[in-house]
Design a protein around this motif. Structure first.
Motif, PDB file in Angstrom:
ATOM      1  N   PRO A  48       6.675 -20.053   1.872  1.00 24.98           N
ATOM      2  CA  PRO A  48       8.049 -19.922   1.373  1.00 24.98           C
ATOM      3  C   PRO A  48       9.035 -20.719   2.214  1.00 24.98           C
ATOM      4  N   THR A  49       9.874 -21.498   1.531  1.00 27.20           N
ATOM      5  CA  THR A  49      10.854 -22.320   2.243  1.00 27.20           C
ATOM      6  C   THR A  49      12.244 -21.699   2.196  1.00 27.20           C
ATOM      7  N   LYS A  50      12.423 -20.676   1.393  1.00 34.39           N
ATOM      8  CA  LYS A  50      13.719 -20.030   1.297  1.00 34.39           C
ATOM      9  C   LYS A  50      13.917 -19.022   2.421  1.00 34.39           C
ATOM     10  N   GLN A  51      15.156 -18.867   2.859  1.00 30.21           N
ATOM     11  CA  GLN A  51      15.485 -17.769   3.746  1.00 30.21           C
ATOM     12  C   GLN A  51      15.313 -16.460   2.965  1.00 30.21           C
ATOM     13  N   HIS A  52      14.936 -15.418   3.650  1.00 30.01           N
ATOM     14  CA  HIS A  52      14.637 -14.184   2.941  1.00 30.01           C
ATOM     15  C   HIS A  52      15.042 -12.972   3.769  1.00 30.01           C
ATOM     16  N   THR A  53      15.109 -11.865   3.089  1.00 26.90           N
ATOM     17  CA  THR A  53      15.426 -10.589   3.715  1.00 26.90           C
ATOM     18  C   THR A  53      14.283  -9.616   3.471  1.00 26.90           C
ATOM     19  N   ILE A  54      13.928  -8.862   4.509  1.00 29.16           N
ATOM     20  CA  ILE A  54      12.911  -7.821   4.388  1.00 29.16           C
ATOM     21  C   ILE A  54      13.567  -6.486   4.705  1.00 29.16           C
ATOM     22  N   ALA A  55      13.550  -5.584   3.736  1.00 30.94           N
ATOM     23  CA  ALA A  55      14.213  -4.287   3.910  1.00 30.94           C
ATOM     24  C   ALA A  55      13.287  -3.170   3.455  1.00 30.94           C
ATOM     25  N   PRO A  56      13.308  -2.011   4.137  1.00 24.70           N
ATOM     26  CA  PRO A  56      12.476  -0.891   3.706  1.00 24.70           C
ATOM     27  C   PRO A  56      13.063  -0.203   2.475  1.00 24.70           C
ATOM     28  N   LEU A  57      12.226  -0.005   1.453  1.00 26.50           N
ATOM     29  CA  LEU A  57      12.618   0.789   0.292  1.00 26.50           C
ATOM     30  C   LEU A  57      12.204   2.243   0.437  1.00 26.50           C
ATOM     31  N   ALA A  58      11.122   2.482   1.203  1.00 29.91           N
ATOM     32  CA  ALA A  58      10.629   3.842   1.438  1.00 29.91           C
ATOM     33  C   ALA A  58      10.071   3.924   2.848  1.00 29.91           C
ATOM     34  N   THR A  59      10.232   5.077   3.475  1.00 31.65           N
ATOM     35  CA  THR A  59       9.732   5.304   4.833  1.00 31.65           C
ATOM     36  C   THR A  59       9.011   6.648   4.889  1.00 31.65           C
ATOM     37  N   GLU A  60       8.360   6.907   6.010  1.00 29.17           N
ATOM     38  CA  GLU A  60       7.670   8.177   6.262  1.00 29.17           C
ATOM     39  C   GLU A  60       6.659   8.503   5.163  1.00 29.17           C
ATOM     40  N   LEU A  61       5.963   7.473   4.701  1.00 29.88           N
ATOM     41  CA  LEU A  61       4.904   7.677   3.708  1.00 29.88           C
ATOM     42  C   LEU A  61       3.625   8.142   4.402  1.00 29.88           C
ATOM     43  N   ASN A  62       2.867   8.962   3.699  1.00 37.54           N
ATOM     44  CA  ASN A  62       1.666   9.579   4.270  1.00 37.54           C
ATOM     45  C   ASN A  62       0.417   8.982   3.629  1.00 37.54           C
ATOM     46  N   SER A  63      -0.178   8.011   4.293  1.00 37.23           N
ATOM     47  CA  SER A  63      -1.382   7.338   3.799  1.00 37.23           C
ATOM     48  C   SER A  63      -1.232   6.886   2.349  1.00 37.23           C
ATOM     49  N   PRO A  64      -0.261   6.042   2.069  1.00 32.68           N
ATOM     50  CA  PRO A  64      -0.088   5.536   0.698  1.00 32.68           C
ATOM     51  C   PRO A  64      -1.220   4.592   0.333  1.00 32.68           C
ATOM     52  N   TRP A  65      -1.424   4.426  -0.986  1.00 34.08           N
ATOM     53  CA  TRP A  65      -2.510   3.549  -1.438  1.00 34.08           C
ATOM     54  C   TRP A  65      -2.029   2.476  -2.402  1.00 34.08           C
ATOM     55  N   SER A  66      -1.076   2.794  -3.262  1.00 31.97           N
ATOM     56  CA  SER A  66      -0.618   1.810  -4.234  1.00 31.97           C
ATOM     57  C   SER A  66       0.789   2.148  -4.704  1.00 31.97           C
ATOM     58  N   MET A  67       1.387   1.221  -5.450  1.00 29.22           N
ATOM     59  CA  MET A  67       2.740   1.450  -5.952  1.00 29.22           C
ATOM     60  C   MET A  67       2.967   0.648  -7.217  1.00 29.22           C
ATOM     61  N   VAL A  68       4.007   1.039  -7.972  1.00 30.32           N
ATOM     62  CA  VAL A  68       4.375   0.341  -9.179  1.00 30.32           C
ATOM     63  C   VAL A  68       5.884   0.471  -9.353  1.00 30.32           C
ATOM     64  N   LYS A  69       6.500  -0.541  -9.943  1.00 27.51           N
ATOM     65  CA  LYS A  69       7.932  -0.533 -10.211  1.00 27.51           C
ATOM     66  C   LYS A  69       8.157  -0.315 -11.704  1.00 27.51           C
ATOM     67  N   LEU A  70       8.995   0.641 -12.053  1.00 31.27           N
ATOM     68  CA  LEU A  70       9.291   0.936 -13.451  1.00 31.27           C
ATOM     69  C   LEU A  70      10.381   0.011 -13.972  1.00 31.27           C
ATOM     70  N   PRO A  71      10.515  -0.099 -15.295  1.00 35.66           N
ATOM     71  CA  PRO A  71      11.549  -0.975 -15.854  1.00 35.66           C
ATOM     72  C   PRO A  71      12.971  -0.625 -15.424  1.00 35.66           C
ATOM     73  N   ASN A  72      13.216   0.654 -15.048  1.00 30.37           N
ATOM     74  CA  ASN A  72      14.568   1.063 -14.633  1.00 30.37           C
ATOM     75  C   ASN A  72      14.768   0.971 -13.127  1.00 30.37           C
ATOM     76  N   CYS A  73      13.860   0.233 -12.458  1.00 29.92           N
ATOM     77  CA  CYS A  73      13.941  -0.025 -11.008  1.00 29.92           C
ATOM     78  C   CYS A  73      13.492   1.159 -10.150  1.00 29.92           C
ATOM     79  N   THR A  74      12.998   2.225 -10.752  1.00 27.32           N
ATOM     80  CA  THR A  74      12.355   3.295  -9.985  1.00 27.32           C
ATOM     81  C   THR A  74      10.991   2.811  -9.501  1.00 27.32           C
ATOM     82  N   TRP A  75      10.632   3.215  -8.275  1.00 27.96           N
ATOM     83  CA  TRP A  75       9.312   2.913  -7.739  1.00 27.96           C
ATOM     84  C   TRP A  75       8.499   4.202  -7.638  1.00 27.96           C
ATOM     85  N   LEU A  76       7.205   4.107  -7.925  1.00 24.00           N
ATOM     86  CA  LEU A  76       6.269   5.209  -7.751  1.00 24.00           C
ATOM     87  C   LEU A  76       5.193   4.774  -6.758  1.00 24.00           C
TER      88      LEU A  76
END
Length: 393
Positions: A48-76
């Motif tokens: 990647p040649t663009k400048q970028h930002t890295i920000a936490p969307l979720a913290t204190e997760l307990n052994s997570p395995w996968s995720m998905v983003k819904l059309p309304n911007c909710t994450w599971l």
């Protein structure tokens, strides 16, 4: 490059695409290169040649395995103990799924999550999880309805027909294909690796089912007299945890864990045998030789081999429709548990060159997700894990 006869018959249906499949999961390629060479790839410069930002969307997760983003911007986000973390309007909540017989031990528990292709109408999601007990456990597929804050009672629609007595190597990655069938991986169970070559065993396989749990009539072994074999899409796998669809070339790709070395990237085709444990570049953890063969008649060699092991976990396809980071187009992104890096592998240049991308993100990395716009979510592993979100500035 030739496409498999099976894939050439798929009727591609219009859908909203993200890197985790139809409106929600992963994606990649399935080139049936008759010559399928094996490459050992090494990380190059960051793409990647663009400048970028890295920000936490979720913290204190307990052994997570996968995720998905819904059309309304909710994450599971799935956690292996059976919880789903919901990220909505910058707030984080956690709900417990009522999963029938969930087995949380070793590598088992709640694993993958994918959206139904008609999620906008049905609000249905599919989960993979380990079910049973130490003496007899298996991967199952369940579906539930999400109402925005909680889930209905998940209903099991398919269970792997072959039980095992180990809490390892579930695989459990799922992918909705463009023809609205569901492809998912079933590991070899660690102590049962020989069953990866037994067509009537569902261990060490990828399996293809309809969304209601029935078996598609065009599966490669549909005429086999054994019902378990009829659901098999490909065989000879160890522990595949990456499974994606490349909408640019209309092909499927997976990756899988080898033992001590021998991690693989494979283009999947219907009915093909990927060799485990007959062919491998890896050794047993004791350093004993598993097999004298790295190639064998009728078996596919890996397109990419990682020896020493990087332990690839999640995978996402960054396609031509994603534009946030143009340099990543037509690459797969891979999270790793041993190398503790995020890699991009170029699928378009014929060399499968590999780059270490976003080096600020370190530690054991569990999964990766690419949004429709091309922003990237990276899920870290273990206790007190995070979901990190990468956007261009």
């Amino acid at each position: 490059m030739l496409k498999s006869a099976w894939l050439s018959q798929i009727k591609i249906k219009p859908f909203t695409y993200t890197s985790k499949g139809v409106t929600g999961k992963q994606s990649i390629c399935c080139i049936t290169l008759c010559w399928l060479l094996s490459f050992t790839v090494h990380a190059g410069s960051t793409l990647p040649t663009k400048q970028h930002t890295i920000a936490p969307l979720a913290t204190e997760l307990n052994s997570p395995w996968s995720m998905v983003k819904l059309p309304n911007c909710t994450w599971l986000i799935t956690e292996r103990d059976g919880h789903v973390v919901i990220i909505k309007n910058n707030k984080q909540s956690r709900v417990k799924l009522a999963l029938d017989g969930i087995y949380v031990a070793g590598q088992g528990g709640l694993l993958d999550i994918v959206l139904s292709p008609d999620f906008n109408q049905s609000s249905e999601v599919f989960f993979t999880y380990a079910q049973g007990n130490l003496d007899a456990n298996r991967v199952v597929i369940a579906k539930a309805t999400f109402n925005g804050s909680d889930f209905s009672q998940p209903k099991v629609v398919y269970q792997v027909a072959t039980d095992k007595d180990t809490p390892q190597h579930y695989a459990g990655r799922a992918l909705v294909l463009p023809d609205n069938t569901l492809l998912f991986s079933s590991g070899d169970g660690f102590d049962h690796r020989e069953q990866a070559q037994v067509i009537t065993s569902q261990l060490g396989k990828t399996l293809r089912i309809n969304l209601d749990g029935s078996v598609p009539s065009d599966n490669p072994f549909i005429k086999h007299k054994n019902l378990a074999a009829q659901a098999v899409f490909s065989l000879g796998h160890r522990n595949p945890q990456g499974l994606v669809y490349d909408y640019d070339t209309q092909q499927i790709v997976s990756h899988e864990h080898g033992p001590a070395g021998g991690d693989e990237l494979n283009y999947l085709t219907a009915g093909s045998n990927y060799g485990w444990p007959v062919i491998t570049y890896g050794k047993d953890y004791s350093q004993a030789r598993i097999s004298p063969f790295t190639e064998y008649a009728g078996m596919k060699k890996p397109t990419v081999d990682w020896t020493p092991s990087i332990a690839p976990s999640g995978m996402a396809y960054y396609g031509s429709k994603q534009s946030a980071f143009p340099a990543l187009q037509k690459h797969v992104l891979l999270t790793t548990l041993v190398d503790k890096k995020l890699y991009a592998v170029n699928l378009a240049n014929g060399k499968f060159s590999q780059s270490h991308v976003f080096p600020e993100i370190t530690g054991r990395l569990r999964d990766v997700y690419v949004t429709a716009k091309g922003n990237i979510g990276v899920l870290t592993d273990g206790k007190d894990a995070k979901l990190l979100f990468i956007t261009p500035q």
